[in-house]
Scaffold this motif. Structure first.
Motif, PDB file in Angstrom:
ATOM      1  N   CYS A   2     -32.771   3.173 -19.730  1.00  0.00           N
ATOM      2  CA  CYS A   2     -32.929   2.467 -21.003  1.00  0.00           C
ATOM      3  C   CYS A   2     -31.769   1.480 -21.156  1.00  0.00           C
ATOM      4  CB  CYS A   2     -32.932   3.466 -22.159  1.00  0.00           C
ATOM      5  SG  CYS A   2     -33.279   2.691 -23.753  1.00  0.00           S
ATOM      6  N   ASN A  23     -31.343  -0.464 -23.951  1.00  0.00           N
ATOM      7  CA  ASN A  23     -30.989  -0.655 -25.354  1.00  0.00           C
ATOM      8  C   ASN A  23     -31.080   0.678 -26.106  1.00  0.00           C
ATOM      9  OD1 ASN A  23     -30.306  -1.937 -27.735  1.00  0.00           O
ATOM     10  ND2 ASN A  23     -32.360  -2.686 -28.131  1.00  0.00           N
ATOM     11  N   CYS A  24     -30.139   1.574 -25.809  1.00  0.00           N
ATOM     12  CA  CYS A  24     -30.100   2.869 -26.493  1.00  0.00           C
ATOM     13  C   CYS A  24     -29.387   2.726 -27.831  1.00  0.00           C
ATOM     14  CB  CYS A  24     -29.353   3.897 -25.652  1.00  0.00           C
ATOM     15  SG  CYS A  24     -30.415   4.770 -24.517  1.00  0.00           S
ATOM     16  N   ARG A  25     -29.929   3.384 -28.827  1.00  0.00           N
ATOM     17  CA  ARG A  25     -29.276   3.428 -30.141  1.00  0.00           C
ATOM     18  C   ARG A  25     -28.955   4.879 -30.450  1.00  0.00           C
ATOM     19  NH1 ARG A  25     -32.363   1.940 -34.512  1.00  0.00           N
ATOM     20  NH2 ARG A  25     -34.256   2.454 -33.423  1.00  0.00           N
ATOM     21  N   VAL A  31     -32.202   7.019 -29.397  1.00  0.00           N
ATOM     22  CA  VAL A  31     -33.503   6.366 -29.358  1.00  0.00           C
ATOM     23  C   VAL A  31     -33.455   5.246 -28.328  1.00  0.00           C
ATOM     24  CG1 VAL A  31     -35.209   5.047 -30.676  1.00  0.00           C
ATOM     25  CG2 VAL A  31     -33.894   6.858 -31.792  1.00  0.00           C
ATOM     26  N   CYS A  32     -34.418   5.213 -27.424  1.00  0.00           N
ATOM     27  CA  CYS A  32     -34.530   4.103 -26.482  1.00  0.00           C
ATOM     28  C   CYS A  32     -35.314   3.003 -27.179  1.00  0.00           C
ATOM     29  CB  CYS A  32     -35.244   4.537 -25.202  1.00  0.00           C
ATOM     30  SG  CYS A  32     -35.353   3.178 -24.018  1.00  0.00           S
ATOM     31  N   ASP A  33     -34.688   1.844 -27.352  1.00  0.00           N
ATOM     32  CA  ASP A  33     -35.284   0.760 -28.124  1.00  0.00           C
ATOM     33  C   ASP A  33     -35.620  -0.440 -27.250  1.00  0.00           C
ATOM     34  OD1 ASP A  33     -36.247  -0.143 -30.538  1.00  0.00           O
ATOM     35  OD2 ASP A  33     -34.354  -1.029 -31.157  1.00  0.00           O
ATOM     36  N   ASP A  34     -35.943  -0.201 -25.978  1.00  0.00           N
ATOM     37  CA  ASP A  34     -36.324  -1.295 -25.088  1.00  0.00           C
ATOM     38  C   ASP A  34     -37.709  -1.816 -25.466  1.00  0.00           C
ATOM     39  OD1 ASP A  34     -34.006  -0.979 -23.661  1.00  0.00           O
ATOM     40  OD2 ASP A  34     -34.943  -0.092 -21.896  1.00  0.00           O
ATOM     41  N   CYS A  77     -44.090  -0.170 -21.315  1.00  0.00           N
ATOM     42  CA  CYS A  77     -43.033   0.818 -21.526  1.00  0.00           C
ATOM     43  C   CYS A  77     -42.505   1.304 -20.182  1.00  0.00           C
ATOM     44  CB  CYS A  77     -43.553   1.998 -22.353  1.00  0.00           C
ATOM     45  SG  CYS A  77     -43.716   1.598 -24.098  1.00  0.00           S
ATOM     46  N   CYS A 135     -41.675   7.173 -20.583  1.00  0.00           N
ATOM     47  CA  CYS A 135     -41.862   7.022 -22.037  1.00  0.00           C
ATOM     48  C   CYS A 135     -43.146   7.728 -22.454  1.00  0.00           C
ATOM     49  CB  CYS A 135     -41.925   5.544 -22.418  1.00  0.00           C
ATOM     50  SG  CYS A 135     -42.194   5.298 -24.177  1.00  0.00           S
ATOM     51  N   ARG A 139     -42.916  -1.111 -27.178  1.00  0.00           N
ATOM     52  CA  ARG A 139     -41.598  -0.499 -27.377  1.00  0.00           C
ATOM     53  C   ARG A 139     -41.760   1.006 -27.267  1.00  0.00           C
ATOM     54  NH1 ARG A 139     -38.901  -3.113 -31.729  1.00  0.00           N
ATOM     55  NH2 ARG A 139     -37.770  -4.178 -30.111  1.00  0.00           N
ATOM     56  N   ALA A 149     -40.931   4.657 -28.274  1.00  0.00           N
ATOM     57  CA  ALA A 149     -40.477   5.290 -29.510  1.00  0.00           C
ATOM     58  C   ALA A 149     -39.949   6.695 -29.250  1.00  0.00           C
ATOM     59  CB  ALA A 149     -41.620   5.334 -30.524  1.00  0.00           C
TER      60      ALA A 149
END
Length: 75
Positions: A19, A21-23, A30-33, A38, A42, A57, A59
């Motif tokens: 991932c 763009n991990c938040r 949360v993987c926000d790629d 996907c 995912c 995306r 979720a």
């Protein structure tokens, strides 16, 4: 707190293998790629845009156990 609990209640052992763009927030990761599809692994893939090109995306979320997200290899 209810939102986070809702996200984590959907979390399971599945999470994308990588991932970019991990938040991290409130004990969750949360993987926000977003992209044309996907990433492998995912489970909860969502369409976030239909025009001009369909964009997806992931979720998926997991509990934050201190393990960093593995970045995806660039080609």
């Amino acid at each position: 707190a209810v939102l986070v609990m809702g996200i984590l209640s959907q979390a399971n052992g599945e999470f994308p293998k990588c991932c970019d763009n991990c938040r991290f927030f409130s004990g969750a990761v949360v993987c926000d790629d977003a992209g044309p599809k996907c990433r492998d692994g995912c489970v909860n893939c969502r369409v976030v845009q239909t025009s001009p090109k369909k964009t997806f995306r992931c979720a998926d979320a997991r509990a934050d156990d201190g393990t960093p997200c593995k970045p995806c290899k660039k080609h």
